[in-house]
Design a protein around this motif. Sequence first.
Motif, PDB file in Angstrom:
ATOM      1  N   LEU A   1       9.605   4.423 -20.190  1.00 28.23           N
ATOM      2  CA  LEU A   1       9.660   4.055 -18.766  1.00 28.23           C
ATOM      3  C   LEU A   1       9.853   2.559 -18.595  1.00 28.23           C
ATOM      4  CD1 LEU A   1       6.894   5.858 -16.671  1.00 28.23           C
ATOM      5  CD2 LEU A   1       9.355   6.226 -16.690  1.00 28.23           C
TER       6      LEU A   1
ATOM      7  N   VAL B   1      13.425   1.590 -19.050  1.00 30.67           N
ATOM      8  CA  VAL B   1      14.235   1.945 -17.872  1.00 30.67           C
ATOM      9  C   VAL B   1      13.942   0.984 -16.723  1.00 30.67           C
ATOM     10  CG1 VAL B   1      14.816   3.732 -16.194  1.00 30.67           C
ATOM     11  CG2 VAL B   1      14.332   4.382 -18.555  1.00 30.67           C
TER      12      VAL B   1
ATOM     13  N   LEU C   1      22.716   1.173 -12.045  1.00 29.12           N
ATOM     14  CA  LEU C   1      23.503   1.770 -13.134  1.00 29.12           C
ATOM     15  C   LEU C   1      22.987   3.173 -13.476  1.00 29.12           C
ATOM     16  CD1 LEU C   1      23.698  -1.398 -15.411  1.00 29.12           C
ATOM     17  CD2 LEU C   1      25.237  -0.678 -13.576  1.00 29.12           C
ATOM     18  N   PRO C   2      23.871   4.028 -13.962  1.00 31.90           N
ATOM     19  CA  PRO C   2      23.452   5.375 -14.347  1.00 31.90           C
ATOM     20  C   PRO C   2      22.664   5.356 -15.667  1.00 31.90           C
ATOM     21  CG  PRO C   2      25.805   5.092 -14.720  1.00 31.90           C
ATOM     22  CD  PRO C   2      25.324   3.838 -14.067  1.00 31.90           C
ATOM     23  N   VAL C   3      21.502   5.982 -15.640  1.00 41.69           N
ATOM     24  CA  VAL C   3      20.612   6.001 -16.807  1.00 41.69           C
ATOM     25  C   VAL C   3      20.050   7.412 -16.985  1.00 41.69           C
ATOM     26  CG1 VAL C   3      18.447   5.106 -17.785  1.00 41.69           C
ATOM     27  CG2 VAL C   3      19.895   3.583 -16.431  1.00 41.69           C
ATOM     28  N   TYR C   4      20.078   7.899 -18.215  1.00 48.89           N
ATOM     29  CA  TYR C   4      19.331   9.117 -18.547  1.00 48.89           C
ATOM     30  C   TYR C   4      18.183   8.722 -19.463  1.00 48.89           C
ATOM     31  CZ  TYR C   4      23.440  11.877 -17.120  1.00 48.89           C
ATOM     32  OH  TYR C   4      24.473  12.428 -16.429  1.00 48.89           O
ATOM     33  N   LEU C   5      17.008   9.246 -19.158  1.00 47.00           N
ATOM     34  CA  LEU C   5      15.846   9.019 -20.024  1.00 47.00           C
ATOM     35  C   LEU C   5      15.438  10.344 -20.640  1.00 47.00           C
ATOM     36  CD1 LEU C   5      13.213   7.523 -21.045  1.00 47.00           C
ATOM     37  CD2 LEU C   5      12.180   8.203 -18.865  1.00 47.00           C
ATOM     38  N   SER C   6      15.303  10.351 -21.948  1.00 54.04           N
ATOM     39  CA  SER C   6      14.762  11.516 -22.655  1.00 54.04           C
ATOM     40  C   SER C   6      13.367  11.153 -23.139  1.00 54.04           C
ATOM     41  CB  SER C   6      15.663  11.833 -23.855  1.00 54.04           C
ATOM     42  OG  SER C   6      14.987  12.668 -24.759  1.00 54.04           O
ATOM     43  N   SER C   7      12.363  11.891 -22.679  1.00 46.53           N
ATOM     44  CA  SER C   7      10.984  11.629 -23.109  1.00 46.53           C
ATOM     45  C   SER C   7      10.378  12.940 -23.611  1.00 46.53           C
ATOM     46  CB  SER C   7      10.175  11.064 -21.927  1.00 46.53           C
ATOM     47  OG  SER C   7       8.871  10.710 -22.347  1.00 46.53           O
TER      48      SER C   7
ATOM     49  N   LEU D   1      17.657  14.158 -30.320  1.00 48.03           N
ATOM     50  CA  LEU D   1      17.481  13.828 -28.903  1.00 48.03           C
ATOM     51  C   LEU D   1      18.565  12.860 -28.427  1.00 48.03           C
ATOM     52  CD1 LEU D   1      13.583  13.550 -28.951  1.00 48.03           C
ATOM     53  CD2 LEU D   1      14.899  15.268 -27.698  1.00 48.03           C
TER      54      LEU D   1
ATOM     55  N   LYS E   1      21.536  14.878 -27.670  1.00 46.15           N
ATOM     56  CA  LYS E   1      21.422  15.534 -26.360  1.00 46.15           C
ATOM     57  C   LYS E   1      21.784  14.567 -25.240  1.00 46.15           C
ATOM     58  CE  LYS E   1      18.493  19.540 -26.473  1.00 46.15           C
ATOM     59  NZ  LYS E   1      17.461  20.264 -25.734  1.00 46.15           N
TER      60      LYS E   1
ATOM     61  N   ALA F   1      24.896  14.871 -22.580  1.00 49.08           N
ATOM     62  CA  ALA F   1      24.760  14.751 -21.120  1.00 49.08           C
ATOM     63  C   ALA F   1      25.669  13.668 -20.554  1.00 49.08           C
ATOM     64  CB  ALA F   1      23.306  14.458 -20.760  1.00 49.08           C
ATOM     65  N   GLY F   2      26.253  12.833 -21.434  1.00 45.33           N
ATOM     66  CA  GLY F   2      27.210  11.838 -20.949  1.00 45.33           C
ATOM     67  C   GLY F   2      26.904  10.393 -21.310  1.00 45.33           C
TER      68      GLY F   2
ATOM     69  N   VAL G   1       9.818  15.354 -20.658  1.00 40.39           N
ATOM     70  CA  VAL G   1      10.424  15.044 -19.354  1.00 40.39           C
ATOM     71  C   VAL G   1      11.820  14.466 -19.570  1.00 40.39           C
ATOM     72  CG1 VAL G   1      10.244  13.611 -17.265  1.00 40.39           C
ATOM     73  CG2 VAL G   1       8.159  14.493 -18.334  1.00 40.39           C
ATOM     74  N   TYR G   2      12.784  14.953 -18.797  1.00 38.01           N
ATOM     75  CA  TYR G   2      14.087  14.300 -18.729  1.00 38.01           C
ATOM     76  C   TYR G   2      14.238  13.704 -17.340  1.00 38.01           C
ATOM     77  CZ  TYR G   2      15.591  17.115 -22.783  1.00 38.01           C
ATOM     78  OH  TYR G   2      15.700  17.694 -24.009  1.00 38.01           O
ATOM     79  N   LEU G   3      14.682  12.456 -17.306  1.00 39.48           N
ATOM     80  CA  LEU G   3      14.966  11.803 -16.025  1.00 39.48           C
ATOM     81  C   LEU G   3      16.462  11.557 -15.916  1.00 39.48           C
ATOM     82  CD1 LEU G   3      14.309  10.033 -13.444  1.00 39.48           C
ATOM     83  CD2 LEU G   3      14.073   8.101 -15.032  1.00 39.48           C
TER      84      LEU G   3
ATOM     85  N   SER H   1      19.008   9.491 -13.627  1.00 39.95           N
ATOM     86  CA  SER H   1      19.079   8.461 -12.589  1.00 39.95           C
ATOM     87  C   SER H   1      20.527   7.998 -12.483  1.00 39.95           C
ATOM     88  CB  SER H   1      18.145   7.295 -12.949  1.00 39.95           C
ATOM     89  OG  SER H   1      18.137   6.330 -11.913  1.00 39.95           O
ATOM     90  N   VAL H   2      21.284   8.650 -11.641  1.00 46.12           N
ATOM     91  CA  VAL H   2      22.714   8.346 -11.496  1.00 46.12           C
ATOM     92  C   VAL H   2      22.982   8.045 -10.014  1.00 46.12           C
ATOM     93  CG1 VAL H   2      25.061   9.133 -12.043  1.00 46.12           C
ATOM     94  CG2 VAL H   2      23.135   9.982 -13.390  1.00 46.12           C
TER      95      VAL H   2
END
Lengths: 277, 277
Positions: A21, A24, A40-46, A73, A76, A80-81, B42-44, B46-47
């Motif tokens: 976190l 991010v 900005l676009p952000v993906y978080l994998s936790s 991970l 993954k 997702a991009g 958890v997946y976040l 944020s786009v």
Amino acid sequence: MTYSKRKVIGVLGGCGPYAGLQLVKNIFDQTIAGTDQEHLPVYLSSVPGDIADRTAYLLNPETENPAYSIAALLSKLEDAGAEVAGIACNTSHAPAIYEVICSELERKGSSIKLLHIVDETIRFLKEISPLVTRVGILCSDGTYRTKLYENQLMDAGYDVIRPPEDFQHMYIHQCVYDEQYGIKAQSSPVSSWAKDRISKAAAYFEENSAGALILGCTEFSLAVNTHTLNSMQVVDSVKVLARALIRETAPSRLRPLPGTGKLQQNSPGQVYSEIIN
Amino acid sequence: MTYSKRKVIGVLGGCGPYAGLQLVKNIFDQTIAGTDQEHLPVYLSSVPGDIADRTAYLLNPETENPAYSIAALLSKLEDAGAEVAGIACNTSHAPAIYEVICSELERKGSSIKLLHIVDETIRFLKEISPLVTRVGILCSDGTYRTKLYENQLMDAGYDVIRPPEDFQHMYIHQCVYDEQYGIKAQSSPVSSWAKDRISKAAAYFEENSAGALILGCTEFSLAVNTHTLNSMQVVDSVKVLARALIRETAPSRLRPLPGTGKLQQNSPGQVYSEIIN
């Protein structure tokens, strides 16, 4: 929408969850944005349950190497991009883990650009404090024993202050890992017990003439949010990695460091007087 | 690893970015966990650049409905493995947006379980403060005009205090949306300008005999982190949604509310004296 073609930043969190976190949040904090849409676009994998403890592995390589689940991970995130990624955990950058992550990603045919938190941190230190030669590090026992920062700093010409092993364990490592008061157990807010130990550790490095103190374990970023500590320049590896992720995806949106008016880090020879808090 | 079969929580963030982080942080804060590995997956997403402004759409339905991009991003979370999801944005739960999200998900054959922040918040209010009958709401103009909370609260038997439209806009909506001082522009930390307006708004609801104040826009959670404000019970929709997401995936790991010793919310008839901060 205007920004949908932006490169997506992938953040591998979960080790620990709050460090993910924190990375991010640092990306958001250091992005120039006046509206939601400009961020900005952000993906978080936790997914912490899948990732074995990094320090435990470094101290005992017979246990599970967390590299395999981290690589899975990251894949993954790429599916997702995500095109550029950072791992919100210093210890995972030890060669015994990081090199396996990279070879796993290569084996999977990944083309994600994975940034290295230690490389970025040392590069940033050189730019922000070009006159500093002597450095202290707040890090886990795993990072201490594998000399993750130490070896790279020495290669870069720095004197590195290495505290005795018992001091390292009691006053630095335990700030993060103590089961009751450590930052992994209590990070919101950080316990005063952990803060007191960090102060003692900082005093130790200052007495030993450190010009800069590297926060070399992501959890320390949750406890120290000043740009200097006593007379030492603080270099927060999480903030540095966040800036590098922005630089790689949207450099024009990187917030200037206070007092510089400069949009870019990594312009050789500049002296930055502050790190963004 | 032990927890890899846990249900994954998907958080649809980005509207705004910090609200998404706030929801994830609330999930972590309210999970019983002593080690990294004990935290929930958890997946976040944020786009923000892909998601049109929700309030702008509600005020002018000729503009793009953000529902389509939200549904697409929820599908991506589902593809990555999320089974239960929450949207970190109250305004997106207005029927004109939420119903389109649901029909889009259905059209895509989605089986993700999407929780509704307003349903959860009203259910929680009933349980935590069963004697309260009169309620104020801090929300965006979009939520105010569509009476998102108001209609559901009235259906549930509450008196809802509706401030005059100019007060709503100047002292509540602008706390979030003011381009210079609003929480969307400055959230780390929140500006004192925004805090002052929130105090004025809170005073208005208290003067009008509110027993509870619902934080009905995720950004307000960044500015108010107390469980009471003057004499009013504060019900933070983000905290409530976080608890509901834990309840749906790992109820035994839901941290009890202070002073109750109870692991579960939603046990009818209990009086909770505090909300976790």
